[in-house]
Each structure stands twice: as C-alpha cells, then as structure tokens.
Write an enzyme that holds these catalytic residues in place. Structure first.
Site: not given
Length: 454
Positions: A109, A247
């Site tokens: 990411k 997350d």
C-alpha cells in the site's frame, strides 16, 4: 521471474501470491519506480508479520536507496501506523501487507507525503509501467549518490497521537475482548490501550502471518465466532476484532452480536461533529445505511455520499474538508489523521462513548442502527454488464423508483434500497440491500438475487 504485473497491480495497491506472482527482485524494482514517480528524496517503509514481508520490504528499500532516496524503516507496524509515520514525518510511504488475504499473499500500500493515497490514477499506473520496463530490460542505473537506510521506532509516538485525539482517562472501567487474528493488532493494541481503565482480554495476539486460528478478515462472520463466544463467556462489555494489518476494526456488543460498521460510522460521526461545534462534513459511501446521513443531519452536519473505495473517500475528504468518513467495510477516515483510515482511532471513540455512560453497548448503538441490512452478498456471473442491464430493466419502469449509477446500480424506493456493484478483479456482482424492516429487506434481497442469478 517473468512478472505479469496486470495481475498484481490493482486499482489501489499491489497484491499477489509470493513468490509465484512477485518476489524480492520485483519489490526492488517497485522501490526504484516509487522514487522515480514521486520524485522523493526520502521515504518511510513498514511491514506486517507475514513471513515474506521483511524481505520484500528491505528489497523495496534497496531499490529506493539506489535511486538516491533516504529510507526510514519503521519495521513491524499496522497500516495506520505507517500512515502516521507518513503524516508525522511528511514522507511518502510504503506498507508491505496483504491485509486479510491468506498467508501466501503479500502486497504494497503506497502513499505520498502526508498519507495521500497512490492509486491507479495517482501514480500507480506509472509505477507499474516502469517496473514492467525494468523487469524486461534490467534494473535502472543507480543515482550518482545512493540513499541511506536507517531504522526508527514509531509505535509510542503513534499511540500518543491517537490518545491525544480521544480522551479515555475518565471513562468507567470496561472489560474488552480483543481478537487480533494473529495480525498487527497484537503489536499495536497493547501500547495504545496501556494505562487506560480497561481490562483487556487478548485473543490471538501472537504475530503469525500463517493465521493459525482463523483468517484475519472480520468482514466474514465465520471469523467473528471465537470473539463472540469469548465476549459472552467473559461477561465483557465489548469485543473488538482487527484485520491482518489492523487498519479496520469490527465491534461486537455485550451479547456477542455484531454492531454494523454503519452504526459505528454514525456514532463516531456524531462525536466528531460534537468535537467540531456541531458542524462539519461527513463522508459516507453509497453502501452505508440510511442511518448515517440521517444522524449526520440530526447532529448539524452535512453528509456527502461517495463511491466505494478508500481513494474516493480520501479524495472527497480533501476536496470538502470533511472531518470524518466511514465505509460499510469498517474503514474509518479522520481529518485529524491526515484523512487516512485508522480502525484503532475508531475503536477509541467507541470505547470513550461506551465508558462515558452507564448503559450497555447494545443500547448505546440502537439509535444509530435503524434499518435492516442484508450485508454484502456475492454472486458469480458470466456477464456482469448483462445482469446489471437485466436489473435496470426489471426496476426502471416501476412507480416510485429512482436509479443512479454512481457506483454500479443503486435502486431506491420509499421503504428500501439496494446496490449492485461489479467486482474489479473477479466475475462477481456484489449486492447490498436495506429496508425499514427485515421482512421487506428479505423480500427485496431475494427478488434481486433471482434476477442476478437467473
């Protein structure tokens, strides 16, 4: 290896099977390409607990350093801890994780300085193009002066930043069961929750990228079963479940019943609006419950509806100056966290709200959970476009029906709505339906599935 990058470079990230689809050699090329595309002189990297993550992360760092960028490695971290580092250090960042995917997968990411997203239209396509060129022609020539690679621990600073945004010091004592799923929540939760009036019952805190207990994907109800049972057995006030890179955060109440992410979005939105004087913009995607915009308006805020996906949410956060955003998938975005998503901060808000009053969680969230939802239902189809056209034809001429195609097809009536979206990566259609009561929802759900699966 002969890389098929079209299979691993997705809309928002890099993700694939290691070493079949990508390996350290390719990770090094991605590092070089990331520096070229972002024109970065320094970057920050972090990685999760998967067996392949340290090697991939270090290879990426070598590629970046060879192109002249100084690399700060924060090592083991959650994805939102990497976003914290990108924001606090004002550096582009790379997080090595495949989130909730099985152990054989890994990914990257990427973000620009300040945790700004890198997606297909904001640099990822260019990174792919360079990596493809170099995988065929050989690695690019190094810079005249190579960068350095140094380590830095940001866990305490990350925890302090989050704790500075939500005050939990005066809450009543709570018993909290936390299922980290052998993912990065086992690394971050002990530090973030340390010293608070919480009795934390840990589940699967051992970092293990082979996921020996269950998949680290709380969106699948099967992966909440252990947490639900433990909450009931312990007589706990609340249960929290994190995905692999921590997350996203899912919540279960004192009965072990899941609390919908839409209800959590509405709860946190109301708190953030109160913190901002009763006004502000709140972002929600088109799959979230009708409850969310209703609560936002009731609290004096302005709801803004977007497509599904973190890049759309983050873009709209930046464009509108929104203070908070939420998705049905339990991604929660905060202006005070560089518009990035952090399940941990959402969890702190829920704990503060629960501990700031005397009632149980089920009562607290009841006012934010007003409708009956289907959850996301996937159907494999031969032709996504054909089935969407069939749904449009089936509903388009009905009285009192509105259609919109912001993201897939949304069909809305007085007492219900549904959305059908095609998957970007699989031959699937994803259905979400909601109605004013369960009987209506089930009728609508079954009727639409009949068209999709005809």
């Amino acid at each position: 290896m002969a890389a098929d990058l079209s299979q691993i470079v997705k809309a928002y990230d890099v993700r694939g099977v290691v070493p079949d689809q990508w390996d350290e050699e390719l990770a090094e090329l991605f590092g070089a390409a990331f520096v070229r595309v972002t024109d970065a002189t320094a970057i920050v990297t972090g990685h999760d607990m998967r067996p392949s993550s340290p090697g991939l992360s270090r290879a990426f760092a070598r590629g970046a350093a060879a192109q002249g960028a100084d690399v700060t490695e924060i090592g083991l971290c959650s994805t939102d801890q990497l976003y914290y580092a990108s924001g606090a250090l004002h550096l582009p960042g790379a997080m090595f994780t495949a989130s909730h995917n099985p152990a054989r997968y890994n990914g990257i990411k990427l973000c620009r300085a300040g945790a700004a997203p890198v997606g297909r239209d904001t640099g990822l396509s260019d990174i792919r193009r360079l990596a493809e060129e170099w995988s065929d022609a050989g690695a690019p020539a190094p810079a005249a002066t190579t960068g350095t690679i140094t380590g830095r621990d940001t866990l305490d600073d990350y925890a302090a930043h989050l704790r500075g945004l939500v005050d939990l010091t005066a809450i009543r004592p709570l018993k909290v069961v936390v299922d980290a799923g052998n993912g990065m929540g086992g690394h971050t939760v002990p530090t973030v929750l340390a010293g608070l009036p919480l009795e934390v019952v840990p589940m699967y805190f051992e970092l293990d990228g082979t996921f020996p207990n269950h998949e680290a994907n709380p969106l699948d109800p099967a992966n909440l079963v252990d947490l639900q049972a433990r909450v009931r057995a312990e007589g706990a006030d609340i249960g929290l479940a994190f995905d692999g890179d921590a997350d996203r955060c899912f919540v279960v109440d004192e009965h072990g019943d899941p609390v919908s992410p839409s209800a959590i979005t509405a709860l946190v939105a109301s708190r953030e609006l109160a913190r901002n004087g009763g006004s502000g913009t709140i972002i929600h995607n088109l799959i979230t419950s009708w409850s969310v915009p209703e609560v936002v308006r009731e609290q004096g805020g302005t709801p803004v509806r977007t497509r599904v996906g973190h890049s759309f949410i983050k873009q709209e956060m930046a464009t509108t100056g929104a203070i908070f955003g939420g998705e049905h998938s339990a991604h929660y975005y905060f202006k005070d966290f560089w518009n990035a998503d952090t399940g941990m901060l959402a969890a702190l808000h829920v704990l503060a709200a629960l501990g700031g009053q005397d009632g149980p969680l089920s009562s607290l969230v009841s006012s934010y959970d007003r409708y009956a939802g289907s959850g996301e239902i996937n159907s494999t189809v031969a032709d996504q476009g054909d089935r969407l056209a069939a749904i449009k034809a089936a509903y388009g001429d009905r009285d009192g029906i509105t259609l919109d195609e912001l993201d897939g097809l949304t069909v809305t009536a007085k007492d219900w709505w549904f959305n059908v979206r095609p998957s970007n990566t699989e031959p699937l259609l994803r259905l979400n339906a909601e109605a004013r009561d369960r009987e209506i929802m089930e009728k609508v759900r079954d009727e639409v599935l009949g068209v999709i699966r005809a």
